[in-house]
Design a protein around this motif. Structure first.
Motif, PDB file in Angstrom:
ATOM      1  N   ARG A 189      -7.090  -1.236 -43.621  1.00 51.64           N
ATOM      2  CA  ARG A 189      -6.668  -0.445 -42.457  1.00 51.64           C
ATOM      3  C   ARG A 189      -5.519  -1.151 -41.730  1.00 51.64           C
ATOM      4  O   ARG A 189      -5.188  -2.302 -42.009  1.00 51.64           O
ATOM      5  CB  ARG A 189      -7.857  -0.211 -41.514  1.00 51.64           C
TER       6      ARG A 189
ATOM      7  N   ALA B 203     -13.067   1.377 -38.582  1.00 58.09           N
ATOM      8  CA  ALA B 203     -13.633   2.579 -39.177  1.00 58.09           C
ATOM      9  C   ALA B 203     -13.969   3.585 -38.077  1.00 58.09           C
ATOM     10  O   ALA B 203     -14.352   3.203 -36.961  1.00 58.09           O
ATOM     11  CB  ALA B 203     -14.894   2.231 -39.968  1.00 58.09           C
ATOM     12  N   GLU B 204     -13.807   4.863 -38.378  1.00 58.26           N
ATOM     13  CA  GLU B 204     -14.009   5.896 -37.366  1.00 58.26           C
ATOM     14  C   GLU B 204     -15.428   5.918 -36.828  1.00 58.26           C
ATOM     15  O   GLU B 204     -15.651   6.289 -35.663  1.00 58.26           O
ATOM     16  CB  GLU B 204     -13.643   7.268 -37.940  1.00 58.26           C
TER      17      GLU B 204
ATOM     18  N   SER C  31     -17.353   3.320 -36.400  1.00 55.15           N
ATOM     19  CA  SER C  31     -17.752   1.983 -35.954  1.00 55.15           C
ATOM     20  C   SER C  31     -18.259   2.018 -34.513  1.00 55.15           C
ATOM     21  O   SER C  31     -17.873   2.868 -33.708  1.00 55.15           O
ATOM     22  CB  SER C  31     -16.575   1.011 -36.071  1.00 55.15           C
TER      23      SER C  31
END
Length: 552
Positions: free
Chosen positions: A241, A260-261, A263
């Motif tokens: 990322r 991460a989305e 997270s």
């Protein structure tokens, strides 16, 4: 498990509460301008008005600058903002404390995709960017406002509600010494993204929140790194990322990690988790200490109207954009520079109310452009469809070999001074003029923004004018809010030197051309034949049809 060190937290200044003279006053007091919010945009506007001698009040519910518990917040200040700060008299302090940079590099995986140097197209005295923690800028503005006078800073004064009226606004205020109310000819909402004034008025800002999550890590290293902006599209040390890396003041690095989305914000901000990411990036032997860690999630919003009667919205109260390319805080600073001179002229009776409507038209158009630019960046960094993933992979692959593909690799288009589209008051549109170095009549160096400090309204830069044209135009200028200055030649006008011809080329000005600059540094009109009627018409047009208010 490794234990990570934390530096001592920043100690923000504390400003004393002073009992306002309005408490206990027999009659309600009226002020020309009341600014609600002592953040970046509110203080910039206050400083701009103070320099113009406009009486104003800043009301802030806190007693400090910055945000308690946070560290860097905004950090990247673009050339246009730095030129504004030069005009306001705090640029030298910013340059001394901050980190100047112009080189950026973009990586994919372990290899560099492309680099850039923003100095290549700059002719300004100011550099393309200076990085500095936001609370320093706000503190410099507070000190400058105090030195200039005319603007009063009231700390721990919370605006509980406002009452708009056709010819004024009432603000009801709570303080530790009691409540009071005051009246304002104009009230400016600079209270930020969660504006209580906007909410009280029931204005829809059309908010949206990205699913993209990030973690900010403010870190100080013992080993210095290059003073460059580095970005990774898909960093191997961050699970493929994105990562941003910037140096700020006090040798502190701001490193933003895309998460991460799904997270958990608290989990990704724990020191052991953040420290592990840094170890993967830098290796086991690099010594560092944390200054601050914090999660954030991108959001944006945009008001339909930046003006509601005598209430104006600036900065985050009017608009929020994703921070790609530093288009957030810089836009708020430029909101303030756009509105300040217009308020001053209207309050002085030298321009009509229609001039204030141009604030909304110009600055909302700038925000729409910024939203479009940052939205494209967000979709490149977090593709939402197979087609977007394919486009990103192709752009990266081509950019490694071919220059034409490098602009397609979008890790943030850096903040610029937005051009304004053609409008009735700007028939040719308007672009920002860079702060070009010049020579004063005594041969000493000066620069363009120093002329704008002294401009009573518009500034007419006349390139090598003929004495006959000047004599005729001077009579007209006496009745207009314009100051004429010659660039080269010998006339009765104050004269400055442009020995290299840089300013003339920048403005596209042949000998005899008169360029009409606004106090915010935008070119309003270029006049080839500057006879008195043409000058009067150009000034009236630039002031949104205010010719009727010319003094007799």
């Amino acid at each position: 498990m490794e234990t990570f060190r934390f530096a001592a937290p920043y100690e923000l200044p504390t400003y004393p509460f002073v009992v306002p003279p309005d408490i206990g006053a027999v009659t309600r007091r009226r002020y020309p301008v009341v600014i609600v919010g002592g953040g970046l945009s509110g203080l910039t506007l206050a400083c701009d008005l103070a320099q113009r001698g406009v009486r104003a009040i800043v009301l802030d519910d806190d007693d400090t600058v910055g945000a308690r518990g946070a560290s860097s917040r905004g950090i990247c200040y673009a050339q246009k903002s730095l030129e504004i700060f030069d005009r306001l008299g705090i640029f030298e302090r910013i340059a001394k404390k901050g980190v100047t940079w112009s080189v950026g590099k973009t990586y994919s995986g372990d290899s560099e995709v492309y680099g850039f140097n923003l100095d290549a197209d700059s002719i300004s005295v100011q550099p393309p960017f200076i990085n500095l923690q936001q609370f320093y800028i706000e503190g410099f503005l507070v000190e400058r406002i105090r030195a200039l006078g005319s603007v009063e800073l009231r700390w721990r004064n919370r605006v509980a509600r406002i009452e708009p009226h056709p010819d004024h606004v009432v603000a009801c205020i709570e303080t530790p010494a009691g409540d009071y109310a005051l009246e304002a000819d104009y009230l400016i909402d600079a209270t930020g993204a969660n504006s209580p004034i906007r909410n009280q008025l029931g204005l829809d800002a059309h908010p949206s929140r990205s699913t993209d999550r990030w973690c900010i890590s403010d870190v100080r290293f013992e080993k210095p790194l290059p003073t460059e902006r580095w970005t990774w599209i898909d960093a191997p040390f961050n699970d493929g990322r994105a990562v941003w890396q910037h140096l700020m003041g006090d040798e502190v690095w701001r490193i933003d990690y895309q998460m991460a989305e799904n997270s958990d914000p608290e989990a990704i901000s724990r020191p052991e988790v953040t420290g592990s990411r840094l170890r993967r990036q830098l290796g086991p032997d690099v010594e560092f200490e944390f200054v601050w860690i914090g999660p954030y999630q991108y959001r944006d919003h945009l008001l339909d109207e930046f003006r509601h009667g005598r209430v104006f919205f600036i900065g985050d109260s009017a608009h929020v954009v994703c921070p790609f390319g530093a288009r957030g805080g810089n836009s708020g600073i430029q909101d303030a520079a756009n509105l300040g001179w217009k308020l001053a002229l209207v309050l002085e009776g030298r321009a009509g109310d229609a001039l204030l409507d141009t604030y909304h038209a110009e600055r909302r158009a700038a925000t729409v452009e910024n939203l479009e630019v940052t939205s494209r960046t967000a979709r490149f960094l977090a593709p939402r469809s197979p087609a977007e993933h394919t486009l990103r992979r192709a752009a990266i692959a081509l950019a490694r070999r071919y220059a034409f593909a490098r602009p397609l690799v979008n890790t943030g288009r850096m903040s610029i001074a937005n051009p304004y589209p053609p409008a009735p008051w700007l028939p040719q549109g308007a672009c920002s003029v860079q702060n070009v170095p010049l020579l004063a009549a005594d041969g000493q160096p000066t620069r363009l923004v120093h002329l704008l400090r002294d401009a009573s309204a518009l500034l007419g830069l006349w390139f090598e004018p003929s004495p006959a044209d000047v004599d005729a135009a001077l009579q007209a200028a006496e009745r207009l809010p314009v100051r004429l200055v010659a660039i080269g030649g010998t006339t009765r006008l104050p004269t400055l030197g442009d020995p290299s011809g840089t300013l003339a080329r920048h403005l596209g000005a042949a000998p005899g051309t008169l360029c009409l600059l606004r106090p915010d540094g935008y070119l309003a009109r270029r006049i080839a034949d500057a006879d008195p009627d043409a000058l009067a018409d150009a000034v009236a047009t630039a002031l949104a049809g205010s010719r009727a208010l010319e003094p007799a």
